[in-house]
Motif scaffolding. Sequence first.
Motif, PDB file in Angstrom:
ATOM      1  N   LEU A  47       0.832  -1.219   0.000  1.00  0.00           N
ATOM      2  CA  LEU A  47       0.000   0.000   0.000  1.00  0.00           C
ATOM      3  C   LEU A  47       0.862   1.262   0.000  1.00  0.00           C
ATOM      4  O   LEU A  47       0.453   2.300  -0.529  1.00  0.00           O
ATOM      5  CB  LEU A  47      -0.946   0.000   1.205  1.00  0.00           C
ATOM      6  CG  LEU A  47      -2.036  -1.083   1.167  1.00  0.00           C
ATOM      7  CD1 LEU A  47      -2.822  -1.101   2.467  1.00  0.00           C
ATOM      8  CD2 LEU A  47      -2.981  -0.859  -0.012  1.00  0.00           C
ATOM      9  N   ASN A  50       1.365   1.628  -3.627  1.00  0.00           N
ATOM     10  CA  ASN A  50       0.139   1.939  -4.374  1.00  0.00           C
ATOM     11  C   ASN A  50      -1.064   1.864  -3.442  1.00  0.00           C
ATOM     12  O   ASN A  50      -1.567   0.779  -3.143  1.00  0.00           O
ATOM     13  CB  ASN A  50      -0.036   0.952  -5.538  1.00  0.00           C
ATOM     14  CG  ASN A  50      -1.319   1.212  -6.310  1.00  0.00           C
ATOM     15  OD1 ASN A  50      -1.957   2.264  -6.139  1.00  0.00           O
ATOM     16  ND2 ASN A  50      -1.702   0.264  -7.139  1.00  0.00           N
ATOM     17  N   LEU A  52      -3.987   2.347  -4.072  1.00  0.00           N
ATOM     18  CA  LEU A  52      -5.163   1.761  -4.743  1.00  0.00           C
ATOM     19  C   LEU A  52      -5.178   0.233  -4.659  1.00  0.00           C
ATOM     20  O   LEU A  52      -6.093  -0.402  -5.149  1.00  0.00           O
ATOM     21  CB  LEU A  52      -5.177   2.175  -6.227  1.00  0.00           C
ATOM     22  CG  LEU A  52      -5.224   3.669  -6.531  1.00  0.00           C
ATOM     23  CD1 LEU A  52      -5.118   3.893  -8.036  1.00  0.00           C
ATOM     24  CD2 LEU A  52      -6.521   4.274  -6.020  1.00  0.00           C
ATOM     25  N   HIS A  53      -4.135  -0.352  -4.075  1.00  0.00           N
ATOM     26  CA  HIS A  53      -3.926  -1.811  -3.948  1.00  0.00           C
ATOM     27  C   HIS A  53      -4.155  -2.592  -5.257  1.00  0.00           C
ATOM     28  O   HIS A  53      -4.733  -3.659  -5.259  1.00  0.00           O
ATOM     29  CB  HIS A  53      -4.720  -2.414  -2.782  1.00  0.00           C
ATOM     30  CG  HIS A  53      -6.170  -2.010  -2.663  1.00  0.00           C
ATOM     31  ND1 HIS A  53      -7.151  -2.578  -3.433  1.00  0.00           N
ATOM     32  CD2 HIS A  53      -6.771  -1.106  -1.860  1.00  0.00           C
ATOM     33  CE1 HIS A  53      -8.305  -2.037  -3.101  1.00  0.00           C
ATOM     34  NE2 HIS A  53      -8.111  -1.132  -2.163  1.00  0.00           N
ATOM     35  N   THR A  54      -3.704  -2.027  -6.362  1.00  0.00           N
ATOM     36  CA  THR A  54      -3.826  -2.719  -7.651  1.00  0.00           C
ATOM     37  C   THR A  54      -2.432  -3.027  -8.213  1.00  0.00           C
ATOM     38  O   THR A  54      -1.454  -2.349  -7.894  1.00  0.00           O
ATOM     39  CB  THR A  54      -4.571  -1.847  -8.691  1.00  0.00           C
ATOM     40  OG1 THR A  54      -3.880  -0.608  -8.827  1.00  0.00           O
ATOM     41  CG2 THR A  54      -6.008  -1.609  -8.289  1.00  0.00           C
ATOM     42  N   VAL A  66       2.110   3.898 -11.229  1.00  0.00           N
ATOM     43  CA  VAL A  66       0.917   3.061 -11.121  1.00  0.00           C
ATOM     44  C   VAL A  66       0.079   3.221 -12.381  1.00  0.00           C
ATOM     45  O   VAL A  66       0.051   4.311 -12.966  1.00  0.00           O
ATOM     46  CB  VAL A  66       0.098   3.499  -9.876  1.00  0.00           C
ATOM     47  CG1 VAL A  66      -1.250   2.814  -9.824  1.00  0.00           C
ATOM     48  CG2 VAL A  66       0.883   3.205  -8.598  1.00  0.00           C
ATOM     49  N   ASP A  67      -0.599   2.175 -12.773  1.00  0.00           N
ATOM     50  CA  ASP A  67      -1.527   2.070 -13.913  1.00  0.00           C
ATOM     51  C   ASP A  67      -0.780   1.621 -15.172  1.00  0.00           C
ATOM     52  O   ASP A  67       0.198   2.261 -15.609  1.00  0.00           O
ATOM     53  CB  ASP A  67      -2.287   3.376 -14.213  1.00  0.00           C
ATOM     54  CG  ASP A  67      -3.381   3.125 -15.247  1.00  0.00           C
ATOM     55  OD1 ASP A  67      -4.549   2.929 -14.847  1.00  0.00           O
ATOM     56  OD2 ASP A  67      -3.058   3.074 -16.446  1.00  0.00           O
TER      57      ASP A  67
END
Length: 223
Positions: A47, A50, A52-54, A66-67
């Motif tokens: 976390l 990220n 967003l936990h993705t 991220v993404d």
Amino acid sequence: MVKIVLYGFDPSPPVRSCLMTLKALNVEFEYKIVNFQLGEHMKPEFLEKNILHTVPVLEDDRKIIVDSHVICTYLIKKYGNKNDQTLYPSDFYERAIVDQKLYFDAGILAPKLRAIAIHIFNPFLPNEISQDKLEAINEAYDFLEKFLETNEYLTGKNATVADICCVATVTSLAFHPLDSSKYPKTTAWIKRMQQLPFYAPNEKGANELVTIFSAHLKQYSQV
Ligand SMILES: N[C@@H](CCC(=O)N[C@@H](CS)C(=O)NCC(=O)O)C(=O)O
């Protein structure tokens, strides 16, 4: 030496987009598996990377990105051959056309997969998957068929990062198969993508995911 780490796992479509991009760029990296069954994506150390936990998450020289769409375009801009603009053109208009298809993946294609995935992976939601969620996938296939009406790839004569991201999602939707007579262009595009030298990392993870979804649908779809 700069160290690149990709956090993810193979069945995840956005992780596979990053794996294909890294292969296309011939960039060395460390692949750290995040085990969702053990809840590793919810642990404080993940976390911290990220919130967003993705997955995917990319760490490049200790900087976090991220993404998948952002990761893929970042990798191409930073590590791509400056004399080869094919994967992500530098011309503003050409790039806008590619970006539009990336946002199509993020905003239209992937949510149709997610709408089903939540019933499989979220224990707090019902297992049943309604027919309208499966039918919504046809709308995405209709859009793709239109995009491919005049071109071999989504934005022109060459595969770009948009093709990479979209094919990772579309091949994950194969539990709701494309009718090749209704979608000949999309069927041919997937086959064309499968021939490309960077496609291999998509194969196994997509098959694994489709097997899980197909087994679940057999048991729970409201047909
Ligand atoms: N827009 C994001 C989506 C990432 C995403 O939703 N990944 C899923 C796996 S395919 C995930 O990590 N889900 C875990 C969660 O939401 O807790 C991307 O393209 O990277």
